[in-house]
Scaffold this motif. Structure first.
Motif, PDB file in Angstrom:
ATOM      1  N   MET A 102       0.854  -1.178   0.000  1.00  0.00           N
ATOM      2  CA  MET A 102       0.000   0.000   0.000  1.00  0.00           C
ATOM      3  C   MET A 102       0.897   1.237   0.000  1.00  0.00           C
ATOM      4  N   ASN A 103       0.484   2.244  -0.747  1.00  0.00           N
ATOM      5  CA  ASN A 103       1.272   3.471  -0.817  1.00  0.00           C
ATOM      6  C   ASN A 103       0.984   4.365   0.404  1.00  0.00           C
ATOM      7  N   LYS A 104       1.762   5.405   0.511  1.00  0.00           N
ATOM      8  CA  LYS A 104       1.644   6.320   1.647  1.00  0.00           C
ATOM      9  C   LYS A 104       1.311   7.734   1.183  1.00  0.00           C
ATOM     10  N   ILE A 105       0.534   7.823   0.101  1.00  0.00           N
ATOM     11  CA  ILE A 105       0.146   9.139  -0.407  1.00  0.00           C
ATOM     12  C   ILE A 105      -0.640   9.896   0.650  1.00  0.00           C
ATOM     13  N   ALA A 106      -1.620   9.245   1.258  1.00  0.00           N
ATOM     14  CA  ALA A 106      -2.503   9.916   2.220  1.00  0.00           C
ATOM     15  C   ALA A 106      -1.716  10.482   3.394  1.00  0.00           C
ATOM     16  N   SER A 107      -0.826   9.708   3.967  1.00  0.00           N
ATOM     17  CA  SER A 107      -0.096  10.197   5.139  1.00  0.00           C
ATOM     18  C   SER A 107       0.808  11.373   4.772  1.00  0.00           C
ATOM     19  N   GLU A 108       1.425  11.316   3.609  1.00  0.00           N
ATOM     20  CA  GLU A 108       2.286  12.420   3.174  1.00  0.00           C
ATOM     21  C   GLU A 108       1.445  13.656   2.861  1.00  0.00           C
ATOM     22  N   ARG A 109       0.321  13.446   2.206  1.00  0.00           N
ATOM     23  CA  ARG A 109      -0.586  14.547   1.872  1.00  0.00           C
ATOM     24  C   ARG A 109      -1.089  15.232   3.142  1.00  0.00           C
ATOM     25  N   LEU A 110      -1.513  14.434   4.100  1.00  0.00           N
ATOM     26  CA  LEU A 110      -2.030  14.987   5.357  1.00  0.00           C
ATOM     27  C   LEU A 110      -0.950  15.729   6.137  1.00  0.00           C
ATOM     28  N   SER A 111       0.277  15.218   6.094  1.00  0.00           N
ATOM     29  CA  SER A 111       1.362  15.899   6.807  1.00  0.00           C
ATOM     30  C   SER A 111       1.633  17.281   6.215  1.00  0.00           C
ATOM     31  N   LEU A 112       1.262  17.475   4.950  1.00  0.00           N
ATOM     32  CA  LEU A 112       1.411  18.771   4.299  1.00  0.00           C
ATOM     33  C   LEU A 112       0.158  19.634   4.446  1.00  0.00           C
ATOM     34  N   GLY A 113      -0.869  19.076   5.090  1.00  0.00           N
ATOM     35  CA  GLY A 113      -2.099  19.826   5.319  1.00  0.00           C
ATOM     36  C   GLY A 113      -2.963  19.993   4.082  1.00  0.00           C
ATOM     37  N   LEU A 114      -2.858  19.039   3.162  1.00  0.00           N
ATOM     38  CA  LEU A 114      -3.613  19.122   1.910  1.00  0.00           C
ATOM     39  C   LEU A 114      -4.818  18.191   1.916  1.00  0.00           C
ATOM     40  N   THR A 115      -5.871  18.626   1.256  1.00  0.00           N
ATOM     41  CA  THR A 115      -7.008  17.738   1.006  1.00  0.00           C
ATOM     42  C   THR A 115      -6.742  16.981  -0.293  1.00  0.00           C
ATOM     43  N   GLN A 116      -7.521  15.948  -0.522  1.00  0.00           N
ATOM     44  CA  GLN A 116      -7.408  15.225  -1.795  1.00  0.00           C
ATOM     45  C   GLN A 116      -7.702  16.166  -2.956  1.00  0.00           C
ATOM     46  N   GLU A 117      -8.694  17.006  -2.785  1.00  0.00           N
ATOM     47  CA  GLU A 117      -9.082  17.957  -3.837  1.00  0.00           C
ATOM     48  C   GLU A 117      -7.943  18.916  -4.169  1.00  0.00           C
ATOM     49  N   GLN A 118      -7.291  19.440  -3.141  1.00  0.00           N
ATOM     50  CA  GLN A 118      -6.178  20.372  -3.369  1.00  0.00           C
ATOM     51  C   GLN A 118      -5.040  19.697  -4.127  1.00  0.00           C
ATOM     52  N   LEU A 119      -4.705  18.480  -3.718  1.00  0.00           N
ATOM     53  CA  LEU A 119      -3.622  17.765  -4.395  1.00  0.00           C
ATOM     54  C   LEU A 119      -4.009  17.451  -5.839  1.00  0.00           C
ATOM     55  N   ALA A 120      -5.212  16.997  -6.041  1.00  0.00           N
ATOM     56  CA  ALA A 120      -5.671  16.667  -7.388  1.00  0.00           C
ATOM     57  C   ALA A 120      -5.600  17.883  -8.310  1.00  0.00           C
ATOM     58  N   LEU A 121      -6.011  19.040  -7.819  1.00  0.00           N
ATOM     59  CA  LEU A 121      -5.994  20.252  -8.631  1.00  0.00           C
ATOM     60  C   LEU A 121      -4.589  20.628  -9.085  1.00  0.00           C
ATOM     61  N   MET A 122      -3.590  20.294  -8.285  1.00  0.00           N
ATOM     62  CA  MET A 122      -2.208  20.595  -8.657  1.00  0.00           C
ATOM     63  C   MET A 122      -1.758  19.833  -9.896  1.00  0.00           C
ATOM     64  N   PHE A 123      -2.431  18.725 -10.176  1.00  0.00           N
ATOM     65  CA  PHE A 123      -2.092  17.901 -11.336  1.00  0.00           C
ATOM     66  C   PHE A 123      -3.135  17.988 -12.451  1.00  0.00           C
ATOM     67  N   GLY A 124      -4.217  18.708 -12.181  1.00  0.00           N
ATOM     68  CA  GLY A 124      -5.298  18.751 -13.157  1.00  0.00           C
ATOM     69  C   GLY A 124      -6.122  17.479 -13.176  1.00  0.00           C
ATOM     70  N   TRP A 125      -6.135  16.779 -12.040  1.00  0.00           N
ATOM     71  CA  TRP A 125      -6.885  15.532 -11.907  1.00  0.00           C
ATOM     72  C   TRP A 125      -8.151  15.777 -11.107  1.00  0.00           C
ATOM     73  N   ARG A 126      -9.018  14.776 -11.099  1.00  0.00           N
ATOM     74  CA  ARG A 126     -10.195  14.812 -10.231  1.00  0.00           C
ATOM     75  C   ARG A 126      -9.816  14.263  -8.859  1.00  0.00           C
ATOM     76  N   GLN A 127     -10.552  14.705  -7.855  1.00  0.00           N
ATOM     77  CA  GLN A 127     -10.314  14.246  -6.482  1.00  0.00           C
ATOM     78  C   GLN A 127     -10.430  12.732  -6.394  1.00  0.00           C
ATOM     79  N   SER A 128     -11.341  12.145  -7.161  1.00  0.00           N
ATOM     80  CA  SER A 128     -11.549  10.696  -7.101  1.00  0.00           C
ATOM     81  C   SER A 128     -10.297   9.914  -7.505  1.00  0.00           C
ATOM     82  N   ARG A 129      -9.484  10.483  -8.371  1.00  0.00           N
ATOM     83  CA  ARG A 129      -8.245   9.803  -8.773  1.00  0.00           C
ATOM     84  C   ARG A 129      -7.301   9.669  -7.583  1.00  0.00           C
TER      85      ARG A 129
END
Length: 71
Positions: free
Chosen positions: A1-28
């Motif tokens: 299992m990857n650790k995207i969520a833990s790294e994202r949360l440590s940076l204080g980001l929501t899934q939506e915020q991270l997705a927008l940085m790549f031009g992706w949807r939050q669901s991705r």
């Protein structure tokens, strides 16, 4: 299992915020985090690079740990 969520949360980001940085949807991001979908190597590298740009000190292996071989 990857650790995207833990790294994202440590940076204080929501899934939506991270997705927008790549031009992706939050669901991705959600699918990547829960293992429904696996990012390709290029996307893994992009994610790690973005985390590091935002102040993290992670590596490809720390966010996407290698799967140990089966015995």
């Amino acid at each position: 299992m990857n650790k995207i969520a833990s790294e994202r949360l440590s940076l204080g980001l929501t899934q939506e915020q991270l997705a927008l940085m790549f031009g992706w949807r939050q669901s991705r991001i959600s699918n990547y985090e829960n293992g429904t979908r696996k990012p390709n190597l290029n996307d893994c590298r992009r994610i790690v690079e973005k985390f590091n740009e935002l102040g993290s000190q992670c590596t490809l292996d720390s966010v996407f740990p290698p799967i140990p071989p089966k015995e």
